[in-house]
Design an enzyme around this catalytic site. Structure first.
Site, PDB file in Angstrom:
ATOM      1  N   GLU A   1       0.827  -1.269   0.142  1.00 20.70           N
ATOM      2  CA  GLU A   1       0.098  -0.039   0.175  1.00 20.70           C
ATOM      3  C   GLU A   1       0.814   1.323   0.002  1.00 20.70           C
ATOM      4  OE1 GLU A   1      -2.496  -0.591   3.404  1.00 20.70           O
ATOM      5  OE2 GLU A   1      -2.839  -2.754   2.528  1.00 20.70           O
TER       6      GLU A   1
ATOM      7  N   GLU B   1      -4.390  -7.065   2.826  1.00 23.97           N
ATOM      8  CA  GLU B   1      -3.027  -7.349   3.270  1.00 23.97           C
ATOM      9  C   GLU B   1      -3.118  -8.789   2.778  1.00 23.97           C
ATOM     10  OE1 GLU B   1      -4.921  -4.779   4.684  1.00 23.97           O
ATOM     11  OE2 GLU B   1      -3.166  -3.463   5.232  1.00 23.97           O
TER      12      GLU B   1
ATOM     13  N   PHE C   1      -1.374  -4.467  11.170  1.00 24.40           N
ATOM     14  CA  PHE C   1      -2.053  -5.080  10.058  1.00 24.40           C
ATOM     15  C   PHE C   1      -1.680  -6.375   9.653  1.00 24.40           C
ATOM     16  CE2 PHE C   1      -1.717  -0.434   8.578  1.00 24.40           C
ATOM     17  CZ  PHE C   1      -2.178   0.168   9.907  1.00 24.40           C
ATOM     18  N   ILE C   2      -0.429  -7.108  10.410  1.00 24.81           N
ATOM     19  CA  ILE C   2      -0.229  -8.336   9.710  1.00 24.81           C
ATOM     20  C   ILE C   2      -1.206  -9.472  10.101  1.00 24.81           C
ATOM     21  CG2 ILE C   2       1.217  -9.188  11.721  1.00 24.81           C
ATOM     22  CD1 ILE C   2       3.498  -9.474   9.620  1.00 24.81           C
TER      23      ILE C   2
ATOM     24  N   HIS D   1      -1.386   0.824  16.140  1.00 23.93           N
ATOM     25  CA  HIS D   1      -0.443   1.205  15.054  1.00 23.93           C
ATOM     26  C   HIS D   1       0.969   1.336  15.901  1.00 23.93           C
ATOM     27  CE1 HIS D   1      -3.736   2.810  12.785  1.00 23.93           C
ATOM     28  NE2 HIS D   1      -2.833   2.998  11.729  1.00 23.93           N
TER      29      HIS D   1
HETATM   30  C1  TPP Z   1      -5.473  -3.142   7.391  1.00 17.66           C
HETATM   31  C2  TPP Z   1      -5.272  -1.548   7.364  1.00 17.66           C
HETATM   32  N1  TPP Z   1      -4.613  -1.509   6.211  1.00 17.66           N
HETATM   33  C3  TPP Z   1      -3.902  -0.357   6.056  1.00 17.66           C
HETATM   34  C4  TPP Z   1      -3.870   0.894   6.900  1.00 17.66           C
HETATM   35  C5  TPP Z   1      -3.375   2.225   6.702  1.00 17.66           C
HETATM   36  N2  TPP Z   1      -4.171   3.073   6.130  1.00 17.66           N
HETATM   37  C6  TPP Z   1      -5.231   3.942   7.080  1.00 17.66           C
HETATM   38  S1  TPP Z   1      -6.413   4.756   6.378  1.00 17.66           S
HETATM   39  C7  TPP Z   1      -5.759   3.989   4.962  1.00 17.66           C
HETATM   40  C8  TPP Z   1      -6.680   4.483   3.586  1.00 17.66           C
HETATM   41  C9  TPP Z   1      -8.009   4.137   3.796  1.00 17.66           C
HETATM   42  O1  TPP Z   1      -8.825   4.217   2.665  1.00 17.66           O
HETATM   43  P1  TPP Z   1     -10.402   4.617   2.712  1.00 17.66           P
HETATM   44  O2  TPP Z   1     -10.943   3.187   3.210  1.00 17.66           O
HETATM   45  O3  TPP Z   1     -10.896   5.010   1.446  1.00 17.66           O
HETATM   46  O4  TPP Z   1     -10.808   5.705   3.535  1.00 17.66           O
HETATM   47  P2  TPP Z   1     -10.265   7.331   3.851  1.00 17.66           P
HETATM   48  O5  TPP Z   1      -9.107   7.184   4.344  1.00 17.66           O
HETATM   49  O6  TPP Z   1     -10.194   7.587   2.231  1.00 17.66           O
HETATM   50  O7  TPP Z   1     -11.462   7.865   4.500  1.00 17.66           O
HETATM   51  C10 TPP Z   1      -4.885   3.301   4.737  1.00 17.66           C
HETATM   52  C11 TPP Z   1      -4.025   2.378   3.743  1.00 17.66           C
HETATM   53  C12 TPP Z   1      -5.017   0.503   7.883  1.00 17.66           C
HETATM   54  N3  TPP Z   1      -5.158   1.422   9.036  1.00 17.66           N
HETATM   55  N4  TPP Z   1      -5.534  -0.728   8.031  1.00 17.66           N
END
Ligand code: TPP
Ligand code: MG
Lengths: 332, 324
Positions: B29, B60, B86-87, B129
């Site tokens: 990601e 993931e 997130f693992i 986190h």
């Molecule tokens: C399982 C997981 N993978 C990756 C992340 C890191 N991360 C936090 S928010 C995000 C983007 C989320 O996108 P979306 O669902 O579209 O929500 P938005 O932030 O756009 O509101 C990511 C990749 C996480 N928190 N949890």
């Protein structure tokens, strides 16, 4: 408009509260008064406020990592939110969670989460519980476009459909998951299409138009209450700030940002209220001033609040077990 | 020698290995346009293009699983999971597929992949986190586990991990990315399974890894003032574990303190302590001490977060107890 003047100005006030709260958070992040991460909801206010205005006080919501708007829209309080973001003892979660873990279970907000998509099955479970307890409650489950690419999304929709559960899946499609555009990581661009595989009806609404959101969610909520099962509602929206404080936003253009700034849900709604002679400009300015004052006083409350007592570090990890279920209890 | 940051050392390692071997690819990601949440893949997308540096959806399980599939068919993927927290979602693929394939298929396949991820506390970003979950990985037969503490080690170990034919979980501490250190410009690797004595000493052995290595070093410096000479060992790879280096040191010092940021229960330190007991009980003059993270979801509030993870004073106290 069929809503009363009071209701409509209430919606405006909520949206302004969220916007000004988020702008204040941005400022406090820059000053390092708020530490850690905060994902801001500015730009998406119409989704949370519109959706939550379509449910009752005892209905549930599940939130996300971008949860400040959901919490406020479900009746949350600015001071407790701000204190939580600052890691203070007076915060919603005693300062243990910060931005990504805010919950207000007394108001039916079953909580934010730092793990993307992880609240979808929780919403399904809450809906199962409501159904089994015959409470007639529904669950609004917020999640992002990015979350809809995660396996749990699919498992959750399927389970909710098979059991015809009273849950409304509310996809906040803001076009990006962090830096990755939906165009680059999702096979379909209307996340609503993903409901087809589970025989769940879906609707798309303008996530920058609070009344459109409200009406659309309302239909889905009615279906849920009738026992007809889940609906997926996709709200097309946009986040105004970067994903998090360190995001240079290199993945989107200034033009695109401007285009969406022009669709500002608060400006649009204010204009509608003036055009329909429901509120005057002065009245709107008055509402904005009240919001400003409320946010200021939340900030003051948060800053003046104490940090949690380190002695409480290990509290609340487990609920107290009934004495006889523990070693040393009556039952051996 | 020139100094570069930990994150630039990682970038260089991947860059060099991608140049050396066309089968190396990077996916995860926000690894491409954004350059990684902590900048550890910055520039790779510009240099190698979207075919070899792939932004993925938030999936993931599929990231880990696709890396496995690519690995058993001739590629050498580097998959990034943004936070080790997130693992959990990738665990099934890692534990049930990557770790087991070679053995269960009668030794007839290899799974040459690296799963890079980031862990640890220190940024007030709370329980989803900030975890240190390396013990979960160390527990599973079939996975290697690497946790560097310096830019030099990070580069050499990442290159070794990419060239290794086993699935390697490579964990970077979030507080180390900006740390600078000497890294030579020439090509070098650090073999897996070789500990590094970061400071020689004679009175007590401190084993510490990742960010806690630096905490242990600070403690050791302060202990010198009290005339306690600590030897500080960084295992660098927790699997394979260089037990010999630890035992040789304990033979000299007769005392052992192990430091880890993970939850204390079933911590990596517990395993190391037991191994030393099994293989070197007679060398010890005092019970082994562990200095570990508290058994609590890592809280956000700075005062609580600090209290939940080991600090210099905790290490000093433990050393003084075993040296009494
Ligand atoms: C399982 C997981 N993978 C990756 C992340 C890191 N991360 C936090 S928010 C995000 C983007 C989320 O996108 P979306 O669902 O579209 O929500 P938005 O932030 O756009 O509101 C990511 C990749 C996480 N928190 N949890
Ligand atoms: Mg999104």
């Amino acid at each position: 408009m069929k809503e009363s003047k009071e209701e409509l100005s209430g919606y405006l006030r909520r949206m302004m509260d969220i916007r000004l709260f988020e702008e204040k958070v941005m400022e406090l992040l820059a000053k390092n008064i708020i530490k850690g991460a905060s994902h801001l909801y500015a730009g998406e206010e119409a989704v949370a406020v519109g959706a939550c205005s379509a449910i009752e006080e005892d209905d549930y919501i599940t939130s996300t990592h971008r949860g400040h708007g959901h919490c406020l829209a479900k009746g949350g309080k600015l001071p407790e939110m701000m204190a939580e973001l600052c890691g203070k003892a007076t915060g919603y979660c005693k300062g243990r969670g910060g931005s990504m873990h805010i919950a207000d279970v007394t108001k039916g907000n079953l909580g934010a989460t730092g793990i993307v998509a992880s609240n979808l099955p929780v919403a399904v479970g809450a809906a199962l519980s409501a159904k089994m307890r015959k409470t007639n409650q529904v669950v609004l489950c917020f999640f992002g476009d990015g979350a809809s690419n995660n396996g749990i999304f699919h498992e959750s929709l399927n389970m909710a459909a098979v059991w015809r559960l009273p849950v409304v899946f509310v996809c906040e499609n803001n076009l990006y998951g962090m830096s990755v555009a939906a165009k680059r990581c999702s096979a379909v661009q209307d996340m609503a299409d993903k409901a087809k595989g589970y025989d769940i009806p879906s609707m798309i609404c303008d996530g920058m138009d609070i009344l459109d959101v409200k009406e659309t969610i309302k239909k889905a909520v009615e279906r849920a209450r009738e026992g007809d099962g889940p609906t997926l509602v996709e709200c097309k929206t946009y986040r105004y700030f970067g994903h998090s404080r360190s995001d240079p936003r290199a993945y989107r253009t200034k033009e695109e940002e401007k285009e969406w700034r022009n669709k500002c849900p608060i400006k649009q709604f204010s204009k509608k209220l003036i055009d329909n002679k429901i509120l005057t400009e002065e009245e709107i300015a008055q509402i904005e001033k009240q919001s400003e004052e409320a946010v200021e006083s939340a900030e003051k409350f948060a800053i003046e609040s104490p940090y949690p007592d380190v002695k409480e570090l290990m509290d609340d990890i487990y609920a107290p077990s009934p004495a006889d279920l523990l070693n040393g209890g009556a039952i051996r | 020698m020139r100094e570069i940051t930990f994150k630039d050392a990682l970038v260089e390692a991947m860059q060099e290995e991608m140049k050396r071997d066309d089968n190396v690819l990077v996916m995860g990601e926000d690894v491409a346009i954004y350059g990684g949440a902590y900048g550890a893949t910055k520039g790779l997308y510009e240099q190698f293009g979207e075919e070899r540096v792939r932004d993925t959806a938030i999936s993931e399980s599929a990231i880990a699983g696709a890396a496995i599939g690519a690995a058993i068919t001739g590629m050498r993927p580097i998959a990034e999971i943004m936070y080790i927290d997130f693992i959990t979602q990738a665990m099934d693929q890692l534990v049930n597929q990557a770790a087991k394939m070679r053995y269960m298929f009668g030794g007839k396949t290899t799974v040459p992949m690296v799963l890079r991820t980031e862990g640890g506390a220190g940024r007030c970003i709370a329980a989803h986190h900030s975890q240190s979950l390396e013990a979960w990985i160390m527990h599973v037969p079939g996975l290697y586990l690497v946790m560097p503490s310096t830019p030099y080690d990070a580069k050499g170990l990442l290159k070794a991990s990419i060239r290794d034919d086993n699935p390697v979980v490579f964990i970077e501490h979030k507080m180390l990315y900006g740390m600078k250190g000497e890294v030579p410009e020439k090509d070098y690797i650090i073999p897996l399974g070789v500990a590094d004595i970061k400071k020689e000493g004679s009175d007590v052995t401190i084993v510490a890894y990742s960010r806690q290595l630096h905490v242990a070093m600070e403690a050791a410096a302060e202990l010198e003032k009290d005339n306690i000479s600590a030897e500080v060992i960084d295992p660098r790879t927790l699997k394979p574990l260089d037990l010999d280096t630890i035992l040789t040191s304990v033979k000299k010092t007769s005392k052992l303190v192990i430091v880890s940021e993970g939850y204390k229960t079933c911590n990596v330190a517990s395993e190391i302590a037991m191994l030393v007991t099994e293989h070197g009980f007679d060398l010890l003059d005092a019970p082994i001490k562990r200095v570990c993270g508290a058994d609590v979801p890592v809280p956000m509030s700075p005062v609580l977060e600090d209290a939940a993870i080991p600090n210099k004073q905790n290490v000093i106290n433990a050393v003084k107890e075993v040296c009494q």
